[in-house]
Design an enzyme around this catalytic site. Structure first.
Site, PDB file in Angstrom:
ATOM      1  N   ASP A   1      13.951  61.229  29.460  1.00 18.33           N
ATOM      2  CA  ASP A   1      13.528  59.727  29.594  1.00 18.33           C
ATOM      3  C   ASP A   1      13.472  58.888  28.412  1.00 18.33           C
ATOM      4  O   ASP A   1      13.214  59.495  27.319  1.00 18.33           O
ATOM      5  CB  ASP A   1      12.128  59.686  30.170  1.00 18.33           C
ATOM      6  CG  ASP A   1      11.530  58.325  30.790  1.00 18.33           C
ATOM      7  OD1 ASP A   1      11.605  57.317  30.141  1.00 18.33           O
ATOM      8  OD2 ASP A   1      11.350  58.272  31.820  1.00 18.33           O
ATOM      9  N   ILE A   2      14.223  57.703  28.120  1.00 17.73           N
ATOM     10  CA  ILE A   2      14.284  57.072  27.114  1.00 17.73           C
ATOM     11  C   ILE A   2      13.116  56.593  26.739  1.00 17.73           C
ATOM     12  O   ILE A   2      12.790  55.944  25.492  1.00 17.73           O
ATOM     13  CB  ILE A   2      15.319  55.893  27.141  1.00 17.73           C
ATOM     14  CG1 ILE A   2      15.012  55.034  28.221  1.00 17.73           C
ATOM     15  CG2 ILE A   2      16.615  56.573  27.543  1.00 17.73           C
ATOM     16  CD1 ILE A   2      15.873  53.603  28.143  1.00 17.73           C
TER      17      ILE A   2
ATOM     18  N   ASN B   1       7.510  58.154  42.079  1.00 15.40           N
ATOM     19  CA  ASN B   1       6.980  56.876  42.346  1.00 15.40           C
ATOM     20  C   ASN B   1       7.762  56.169  43.383  1.00 15.40           C
ATOM     21  O   ASN B   1       9.121  56.570  43.555  1.00 15.40           O
ATOM     22  CB  ASN B   1       7.301  56.120  41.027  1.00 15.40           C
ATOM     23  CG  ASN B   1       6.450  56.565  39.842  1.00 15.40           C
ATOM     24  OD1 ASN B   1       5.418  57.114  39.963  1.00 15.40           O
ATOM     25  ND2 ASN B   1       7.036  56.337  38.665  1.00 15.40           N
TER      26      ASN B   1
ATOM     27  N   GLY C   1       4.874  52.194  41.162  1.00 11.50           N
ATOM     28  CA  GLY C   1       5.326  52.132  39.567  1.00 11.50           C
ATOM     29  C   GLY C   1       6.893  52.329  39.582  1.00 11.50           C
ATOM     30  O   GLY C   1       7.520  52.932  38.591  1.00 11.50           O
ATOM     31  N   GLN C   2       7.871  52.407  40.849  1.00  7.38           N
ATOM     32  CA  GLN C   2       9.139  52.675  40.560  1.00  7.38           C
ATOM     33  C   GLN C   2       9.851  51.732  39.815  1.00  7.38           C
ATOM     34  O   GLN C   2       9.671  50.330  40.301  1.00  7.38           O
ATOM     35  CB  GLN C   2       9.720  52.810  42.272  1.00  7.38           C
ATOM     36  CG  GLN C   2      11.141  53.288  41.980  1.00  7.38           C
ATOM     37  CD  GLN C   2      11.610  53.799  43.251  1.00  7.38           C
ATOM     38  OE1 GLN C   2      11.025  53.695  44.533  1.00  7.38           O
ATOM     39  NE2 GLN C   2      12.798  54.240  43.478  1.00  7.38           N
TER      40      GLN C   2
ATOM     41  N   HIS D   1      14.077  59.748  42.043  1.00  8.10           N
ATOM     42  CA  HIS D   1      14.046  60.743  40.886  1.00  8.10           C
ATOM     43  C   HIS D   1      12.535  61.213  40.590  1.00  8.10           C
ATOM     44  O   HIS D   1      11.562  60.541  41.012  1.00  8.10           O
ATOM     45  CB  HIS D   1      14.505  60.017  39.477  1.00  8.10           C
ATOM     46  CG  HIS D   1      13.481  58.506  39.326  1.00  8.10           C
ATOM     47  ND1 HIS D   1      13.760  57.480  40.084  1.00  8.10           N
ATOM     48  CD2 HIS D   1      12.691  58.495  38.311  1.00  8.10           C
ATOM     49  CE1 HIS D   1      13.017  56.765  39.385  1.00  8.10           C
ATOM     50  NE2 HIS D   1      12.367  57.266  38.421  1.00  8.10           N
ATOM     51  N   LEU D   2      12.402  62.315  40.198  1.00  6.21           N
ATOM     52  CA  LEU D   2      11.381  63.191  39.824  1.00  6.21           C
ATOM     53  C   LEU D   2      11.025  62.942  38.514  1.00  6.21           C
ATOM     54  O   LEU D   2      11.992  63.239  37.464  1.00  6.21           O
ATOM     55  CB  LEU D   2      11.506  64.501  40.141  1.00  6.21           C
ATOM     56  CG  LEU D   2      11.076  65.028  41.405  1.00  6.21           C
ATOM     57  CD1 LEU D   2      12.494  64.647  42.432  1.00  6.21           C
ATOM     58  CD2 LEU D   2      11.099  66.417  41.531  1.00  6.21           C
TER      59      LEU D   2
END
Length: 114
Positions: free
Chosen positions: A30-31, A87, A93-94, A100-101
């Site tokens: 994750d960035i 999410n 919160g998406q 995606h997980l």
């Protein structure tokens, strides 16, 4: 989906630090990590949210969980513990509308979902 960020990553149109890849899924760092380990596990098939999954996707959904297990073991956080999060929609919160997980770990995680 030409405009979907995760579809572009899955097709290698956008560079990321990939940690896993197979015919059905990709996983990358994750960035904007929320833990020392924060990896996104993304199906190559575009499903906007978990609500878009059907019975026909049951094998894919199971595959994503097994990929999470494999990655957790490979990076050495499985025995210590980790968290998987999905999410769904804006109040959930998406931010990217491609299922995606989130695989989170690398430190003790408190329970603070809201």
């Amino acid at each position: 989906m030409d405009t979907c960020l995760f579809c572009q990553i899955a097709s290698r149109e956008r560079p990321v630090k990939m940690v896993y890849e197979d015919e059905q899924s990709v996983a990358f760092e994750d960035i904007n990590p929320k833990a020392p380990v924060h990896i996104l596990i993304v199906p190559r098939q575009h499903l906007a949210t978990i609500l878009d999954a059907t019975q026909a996707d049951d094998r894919l959904l199971g595959h994503l969980l097994l990929v999470a297990n494999l990655i957790a073991k490979q990076i050495g956080i499985a025995e210590r513990g980790f968290r998987l999060v999905i999410n769904c929609n804006s109040e959930g919160g998406q931010a990217v509308y491609h299922l995606h997980l989130h695989l989170l770990g690398g430190r003790p995680l408190s329970w603070h979902p809201a």
